[in-house]
Scaffold this motif. Structure first.
Motif, short mmCIF file in Angstrom:
data_model
loop_
_atom_site.label_atom_id
_atom_site.label_comp_id
_atom_site.label_asym_id
_atom_site.label_seq_id
_atom_site.Cartn_x
_atom_site.Cartn_y
_atom_site.Cartn_z
N HIS A 1 0.83 -1.21 0.00
CA HIS A 1 0.00 0.00 0.00
C HIS A 1 0.86 1.26 0.00
O HIS A 1 0.53 2.24 -0.67
CB HIS A 1 -0.96 -0.01 1.18
N ILE A 2 1.95 1.23 0.73
CA ILE A 2 2.87 2.38 0.71
C ILE A 2 3.44 2.58 -0.69
O ILE A 2 3.52 3.70 -1.18
CB ILE A 2 3.99 2.20 1.76
N GLY B 1 1.28 6.40 -7.03
CA GLY B 1 0.16 7.28 -7.35
C GLY B 1 0.55 8.75 -7.26
O GLY B 1 0.20 9.56 -8.13
N LEU B 2 1.30 9.10 -6.21
CA LEU B 2 1.75 10.49 -6.06
C LEU B 2 2.71 10.87 -7.19
O LEU B 2 2.62 11.99 -7.72
CB LEU B 2 2.43 10.68 -4.70
N LEU B 3 3.60 9.97 -7.53
CA LEU B 3 4.53 10.22 -8.62
C LEU B 3 3.79 10.45 -9.94
O LEU B 3 4.09 11.40 -10.68
CB LEU B 3 5.51 9.05 -8.74
N PHE C 1 -8.66 0.88 -6.63
CA PHE C 1 -9.01 -0.43 -7.13
C PHE C 1 -7.85 -1.41 -6.91
O PHE C 1 -8.05 -2.58 -6.58
CB PHE C 1 -9.37 -0.34 -8.62
N ALA C 2 -6.61 -0.93 -7.05
CA ALA C 2 -5.43 -1.76 -6.78
C ALA C 2 -5.34 -2.09 -5.29
O ALA C 2 -4.97 -3.20 -4.92
CB ALA C 2 -4.16 -1.03 -7.25
N PHE C 3 -5.67 -1.12 -4.43
CA PHE C 3 -5.71 -1.36 -2.98
C PHE C 3 -6.66 -2.52 -2.69
O PHE C 3 -6.31 -3.45 -1.97
CB PHE C 3 -6.21 -0.12 -2.24
N ALA C 4 -7.88 -2.42 -3.24
CA ALA C 4 -8.89 -3.45 -3.01
C ALA C 4 -8.41 -4.79 -3.58
O ALA C 4 -8.60 -5.84 -2.95
CB ALA C 4 -10.22 -3.04 -3.64
N GLY C 5 -7.79 -4.77 -4.74
CA GLY C 5 -7.28 -6.00 -5.34
C GLY C 5 -6.19 -6.64 -4.51
O GLY C 5 -6.14 -7.87 -4.38
N PHE D 1 -6.16 2.48 -15.71
CA PHE D 1 -5.30 1.30 -15.79
C PHE D 1 -3.91 1.60 -15.26
O PHE D 1 -3.29 0.76 -14.60
CB PHE D 1 -5.25 0.78 -17.23
N LEU D 2 -3.40 2.80 -15.51
CA LEU D 2 -2.11 3.21 -14.96
C LEU D 2 -2.16 3.16 -13.43
O LEU D 2 -1.24 2.66 -12.79
CB LEU D 2 -1.75 4.63 -15.43
N GLY D 3 -3.24 3.67 -12.85
CA GLY D 3 -3.39 3.61 -11.40
C GLY D 3 -3.46 2.18 -10.89
O GLY D 3 -2.88 1.84 -9.86
N TYR D 4 -4.16 1.32 -11.63
CA TYR D 4 -4.26 -0.08 -11.22
C TYR D 4 -2.90 -0.78 -11.31
O TYR D 4 -2.59 -1.66 -10.51
CB TYR D 4 -5.28 -0.82 -12.08
#
Length: 162
Positions: free
Chosen positions: A18-19, A25-27, A58-62, A114-117
């Protein structure tokens, strides 16, 4: 601090993932803001940010689903491979469905989503860095691996050559 104590109780690998996702995500947010500002597409900034962070969420949840699936599979024994496969297929088809929905509704940018995922994938490469960071924050050190002789002595075996 209560936050650090709660984080210590959390699954360490999941916390490190998650970190890494937040960092990626920030980058991407900073890079995207600079690119969008340079191109003069100010109206697109909100859609970009929303798409990116929805993908990261969505990646967090995944990643949480993946962790729980692996935990259940390890406890199930013989059916573990089937459980892991079903969990993977569930995440894969859910992602495909959300991508189709995002594309058809035009509410978010599907490529930026998709980039975020993909932050989940990038996290695998960032894991050594986030692991060291967590060790510093929690004031911990990784254990030193035991030698073969020490392992044999722990198991009650007599080392060869004696």
């Amino acid at each position: 601090m209560k936050i650090i104590e709660a984080a210590k109780r959390m699954n360490r690998t999941l916390l490190e993932m998650h970190i890494g996702m937040l960092f990626f995500g920030l980058l991407c947010q900073v890079a995207g803001a600079l690119i969008i500002a340079r191109g003069g597409h100010g109206a697109f900034q909100g859609k970009y940010a929303l798409s990116l962070w929805f993908g990261v969420a969505f990646a967090f949840a995944g990643s949480i689903h993946m962790c729980r699936t692996l935990d259940r599979a390890l406890l199930s024994g013989a059916n573990a491979a089937g459980m892991v496969t079903r969990g993977y297929l569930f995440r894969y088809f859910l992602l495909a469905g959300v991508l189709v929905l995002v594309t058809l509704t035009d509410t978010l940018n599907p490529l930026v989503f998709f980039l975020g995922y993909m932050s989940m994938k990038v996290t695998a490469y960032l894991q050594p860095i986030t692991h060291k960071l967590c060790n510093k924050v929690f004031h911990e050190e990784d254990p030193i691996p035991l030698s073969e002789e020490e392992l044999a002595a722990q198991e009650g075996e007599i080392p060869a050559g004696q």
